[in-house]
Design an enzyme around this catalytic site. Structure first.
Site, PDB file in Angstrom:
ATOM      1  N   ASP A 141       0.810  -1.218   0.000  1.00 57.23           N
ATOM      2  CA  ASP A 141       0.000   0.000   0.000  1.00 57.23           C
ATOM      3  C   ASP A 141       0.839   1.262   0.000  1.00 57.23           C
ATOM      4  O   ASP A 141       0.333   2.348  -0.235  1.00 57.23           O
ATOM      5  CB  ASP A 141      -0.834   0.040   1.297  1.00 57.23           C
ATOM      6  CG  ASP A 141      -2.153  -0.662   1.145  1.00 57.23           C
ATOM      7  OD1 ASP A 141      -2.774  -0.526   0.094  1.00 57.23           O
ATOM      8  OD2 ASP A 141      -2.555  -1.347   2.109  1.00 57.23           O
TER       9      ASP A 141
HETATM   10  C1  BGC Z   1       0.081   1.419   6.277  1.00 61.56           C
HETATM   11  C2  BGC Z   1      -0.270   0.228   5.453  1.00 61.56           C
HETATM   12  C3  BGC Z   1      -1.749   0.183   5.281  1.00 61.56           C
HETATM   13  C4  BGC Z   1      -2.228   1.485   4.680  1.00 61.56           C
HETATM   14  C5  BGC Z   1      -3.713   1.540   4.446  1.00 61.56           C
HETATM   15  C6  BGC Z   1      -0.476   2.644   5.640  1.00 61.56           C
HETATM   16  O1  BGC Z   1      -0.207   3.755   6.415  1.00 61.56           O
HETATM   17  O2  BGC Z   1       1.450   1.486   6.424  1.00 61.56           O
HETATM   18  O3  BGC Z   1       0.204  -0.942   6.053  1.00 61.56           O
HETATM   19  O4  BGC Z   1      -2.098  -0.861   4.455  1.00 61.56           O
HETATM   20  O5  BGC Z   1      -1.858   2.559   5.494  1.00 61.56           O
HETATM   21  O6  BGC Z   1      -4.446   1.590   5.611  1.00 61.56           O
HETATM   22  C1  NOJ Z   2      -2.121  -3.684   5.282  1.00 58.87           C
HETATM   23  C2  NOJ Z   2      -3.231  -3.762   4.302  1.00 58.87           C
HETATM   24  O1  NOJ Z   2      -4.416  -4.145   4.956  1.00 58.87           O
HETATM   25  C3  NOJ Z   2      -2.895  -4.740   3.201  1.00 58.87           C
HETATM   26  O2  NOJ Z   2      -3.923  -4.739   2.243  1.00 58.87           O
HETATM   27  C4  NOJ Z   2      -1.582  -4.379   2.579  1.00 58.87           C
HETATM   28  O3  NOJ Z   2      -1.307  -5.309   1.571  1.00 58.87           O
HETATM   29  C5  NOJ Z   2      -0.489  -4.311   3.607  1.00 58.87           C
HETATM   30  N1  NOJ Z   2      -0.875  -3.387   4.644  1.00 58.87           N
HETATM   31  C6  NOJ Z   2       0.850  -3.901   3.038  1.00 58.87           C
HETATM   32  O4  NOJ Z   2       0.898  -2.567   2.693  1.00 58.87           O
END
Ligand code: BGC
Ligand code: NOJ
Length: 813
Positions: A486
């Site tokens: 993400d």
């Molecule tokens: C986090 C991710 C997460 C994303 C969406 C980011 O700040 O590091 O792990 O998936 O937010 O919520």
């Molecule tokens: C948490 C999110 O829920 C997931 O969809 C994502 O793949 C990981 N973070 C890595 O960024």
């Protein structure tokens, strides 16, 4: 250092001191009514949706930690001293404190001044309520005159609004108290047809107005009404409605009494909201029998036994006995249990994700199926259809949807270009488990638009075609807002503080490409081809295969860095995850995934990639996302470089993706390496380092700080993480190799060389398979017998007669 121990016999983790490094929690409920509960009774409850239907308040990031919950107080009416048997909120020094977190229930108790008390909290199956059974025993030599109190703080339903919209909220709160039951009915007078209630098995006094209970400028650790020994029978008008009950406990020496509290949620038909009709009084006709039933200790006990039986059956679908206790305990109990929680809640509720921010993730929920589908396939089916109905006509997907409305979430929208492929992965897992091909014919809407229904199979096609229509300059898939990671926001270019990295887009998205999505596309394409083939669509199957093969060539040409797979190309067409880069030279995702997908197995690329991961990314606490960590913020990379080195996606140990490498290692036949990686992040195996790890030793956490972090080895964000499903899938299906396939149960263990074998029981498509694997040589080739008959290959086909139990023996050499 340990803060408790595993009681595997009872499927419990027993916490023996209350001041755990973080709240160590458990989930109550597994259908529609849910709660989270910490080892000191903190937490909250909700119906279906942690944000939109919140029953009770919980304040995140509070001081002290973990404040607000299901609090019981006992008061000695002679000494006037009062305490909480769960330690919080009063935090007295207790004797024999223990918290037993079990499968869907938690028991917390202790002894104080000779008064022993335990509370069992659980949510009965098929009901929208929770039961607290408070048992008090007088261990003194003399009679004890006590008062017992139980309290919760109601949330005004929408947890986000509840925490912000005070100008309205201080006016809307309403309750009713009838026959000693407290009904919370805020907004029931207008558009809601649901209310909450808090009931007690004994008559007594109550409070429903927070200020009356706590007193001015006081908190839950020191409620004025408990101190005074008498609740005030207050009725809340606006402000903060609570539920508090008081009961008298006169106990002879050795005497035990049980008091039952029920907290629940109830809906009335819209035209039957009030009784008498035309009044403003809540119609309680259908809820009263439910309340009466569970306030009865015997009925509560019976409901508890049903819950125990449910978990016995659910976990019984797969049980294993290996030489490694940590493997056994996680597979047989806790990892499977965690998979239930992630299936139910995706990432939406926990102590860390405030329960407000996120609905059910599209990619998350599809991946969660990998660890859940065998337990309750019918619910997996329903979830798949719900997810597919939020898919957009383009084949793309809303990144999240709200479980209550089942509609795509517009705040976050779509454009995460890996999302659609996870639907293929999820459906394929379902088909392999159940053989229920009918799901492919189910008519499913696009974007929840009536009239847009097409068979589920077409949704899968559109998922696949979505990427074909979105490739970049190298022929690799365009990344969009981000892929699995993400935080790899290659079209974001945000220099404005506070902007969301996930939804800000400053580039047209026509250049930045993802090697990870390419690998996912190859994998999904082959899965889809196998599905198409089985339903007689041979020509289509051939097309999917051809496209997957073409993409594999593109990966070989433009996605290979010499020793490992590249990660991506940025908006300038520059490489990410290459030896040419200054930082972020090598990433886990593309390497793990490509090996898992079988890319480069034949020409040595997969092996080289796994060796590079071992050399550059593996640490004693798990495998980090990338190396070297980004030491500064890179505008063109996005959120990944916003994290300090060693945390989260910037070189943290993201436990979700470690299993991709484990599976990659099994594809190379390297069982020692696979199980070694598995053990490094196995929470049970980390129990002894509890003061470093800090999170619960019975469930996975999202992240363990990487080697660049000052807190290397410290875990964060436990429970709701894709880590649960992936680790379960990796250990069960690839390391133990008890694998579902479209044709039957495949047996292909890639276990450590030192293991003499293992035994397992697997219920699969209605047949119980008793599996025994015996190692006779160091390799992974397996010779199978089924009910004593040698079979070709390693797939066990369903019995053609009526046998319901089959004995499978596998000799590894
Ligand atoms: C986090 C991710 C997460 C994303 C969406 C980011 O700040 O590091 O792990 O998936 O937010 O919520
Ligand atoms: C948490 C999110 O829920 C997931 O969809 C994502 O793949 C990981 N973070 C890595 O960024």
């Amino acid at each position: 250092m340990k803060f408790g121990y595993f009681d595997d016999q009872n499927r419990e983790y027993v916490i023996t001191r209350p001041d755990t490094p973080l709240p160590w929690i458990n989930y109550l409920g597994c259908q529609a009514y849910f709660g989270i509960i910490s080892n000191t009774a903190g937490g909250y409850s909700f119906y279906r949706d942690a944000r939109l239907r919140r029953l009770t308040r919980y304040r995140y990031n509070n001081v002290p930690l973990d404040f607000g919950g299901r609090y019981v107080y006992l008061r000695d009416n002679e000494s006037k001293e009062f305490w909480s048997p769960s330690w919080q909120p009063t935090r007295h020094e207790l004797k024999d404190y223990s918290c037993r977190h079990g499968m869907g229930y938690t028991v917390i108790g202790s002894t104080f001044t000779g008064i022993e008390s335990h509370t069992r909290y659980f949510v009965p199956l098929d009901e929208n309520l929770e039961i607290w059974q408070v048992t008090v025993t007088n261990r003194r030599a003399t009679k004890a005159s006590l008062s017992g109190f139980a309290s919760i703080e109601f949330c005004l339903w929408d947890a986000q609004d509840d925490a912000t919209n005070f100008q309205r909220n201080f006016n809307t709160g309403q309750v009713e108290v009838e026959d000693g039951v407290i009904y919370h009915k805020t907004e029931y007078r207008e558009r809601r047809n649901h209310f909450a209630y808090f009931a007690c098995s004994e008559p007594g006094r109550f409070d429903t107005q927070r200020e009356a209970f706590l007193g001015r400028y006081r908190a839950w650790d020191n409620p004025a009404a408990v101190e005074a020994g008498e609740l005030t029978n207050s009725i809340a008008h606006g402000w903060s409605p609570i539920g508090a009950h008081q009961v008298k406990l006169e106990l002879e020496p050795g005497e035990t009494r049980q008091v039952v509290f029920v907290l629940g949620y109830h809906e009335n038909p819209v035209d039957q909201k009030f009784d008498p009709p035309g009044s403003q009084i809540v119609n309680k006709n259908t809820v009263k029998p439910v309340i009466a039933r569970y306030l009865d200790s015997k009925q509560a006990d019976a409901a508890f036994e049903r819950l125990r039986a449910y978990w016995q059956t659910t976990l019984g679908v797969f049980q294993v006995n290996t030489p490694d206790i940590h493997t056994n305990r996680m597979v047989n109990i806790w990892n499977a249990y965690q998979c239930m929680a992630t299936f139910n809640m995706s990432r939406s509720a926990s102590f860390y994700e405030s329960g407000i921010g996120r609905g059910l993730g599209f990619r998350d929920s599809n991946q969660d199926l990998l660890g859940f589908v065998h337990m309750v396939p019918s619910r997996a089916r329903e979830r798949i259809l719900d997810l597919a109905a939020t898919q957009l006509p383009s084949g793309g997907a809303y990144h999240q949807y709200q479980p209550l409305t089942k509609r795509g979430n517009n705040d976050i929208g779509g454009g995460f270009n890996d999302d659609p492929h996870w639907l293929i992965v999820g459906v394929s897992a379902y088909l392999k488990e159940t053989g229920d091909w009918s799901i492919l014919d189910e008519p499913v809407q696009y974007d929840n638009e009536p009239g847009s229904e097409q068979p589920l199979y077409e949704h899968l096609q559109r998922s696949f075609n979505y990427t074909l229509a979105r490739v970049g300059p190298h022929g690799l898939p365009l990344i969009g807002r981000a892929d699995w990671n993400d935080c790899l926001n290659l079209n974001c270019f945000s220099d404005t503080p506070g902007q969301s990295f996930q939804t800000t887009t400053n580039k047209d998205g026509k250049v930045a490409e993802s090697v990870f999505i390419a690998g996912l596309f190859v994998y999904a394409g082959r899965e889809l081809a196998a599905i198409a083939d089985r339903i007689g669509l041979g020509v289509e199957a051939a097309t999917y295969l051809a496209e997957a093969n073409k993409m594999e060539e593109v990966i070989n040409r433009h996605g290979w860095d010499g020793e490992w797979f590249l990660r991506a190309y940025d908006d300038f067409g520059h490489k990410i995850g290459s030896k040419e880069c200054e930082e972020g030279k090598i990433f886990i995702e593309s390497n793990g995934w490509c090996a898992l997908a079988g890319i480069g197995l034949e020409d040595g690329k997969a092996q080289s990639a796994m060796d590079a991961v071992a050399a550059h990314l593996a640490t004693k606490h798990g495998i980090v996302v990338q190396q070297p960590a980004y030491s500064k913020y890179y505008l063109e990379l996005g959120e990944i470089s916003s994290y300090p080195p060693g945390y989260k996606e910037n070189a943290g140990i993201f436990c979700h993706v470690n299993p991709w490498v484990m599976i990659g290692e099994t594809r190379l036949g390297r069982g020692d390496a696979a199980h070694d990686y598995y053990s490094r992040i196995n929470p049970s195996a980390r129990e002894e380092i509890g003061d470093l790890h800090r999170c619960e030793p019975y469930v996975y956490a999202q992240m363990i700080a990487g080697k660049d972090a000052p807190t290397f080895g410290e875990a964060k964000n436990s429970w709701l993480t894709g880590t649960a499903a992936w680790n379960y899938y990796a250990i069960v299906q690839w390391i133990l190799g008890v694998r579902t396939s479209l044709d039957g149960l495949e047996i292909a263990p890639v276990i450590p060389k030192s293991w003499p074998g293992f035994t397992a029981t697997r219920t699969f498509r209605g047949v119980v398979y008793k599996i025994a694997i015996e190692r006779r040589g160091e390799g992974n080739s397996v010779a199978l017998t089924v009910d004593g008959e040698a079979v070709e290959g390693n797939v066990v086909h369903a019995p053609t007669d009526r046998r319901k139990e089959v004995v499978v023996k596998g000799i590894l050499s």
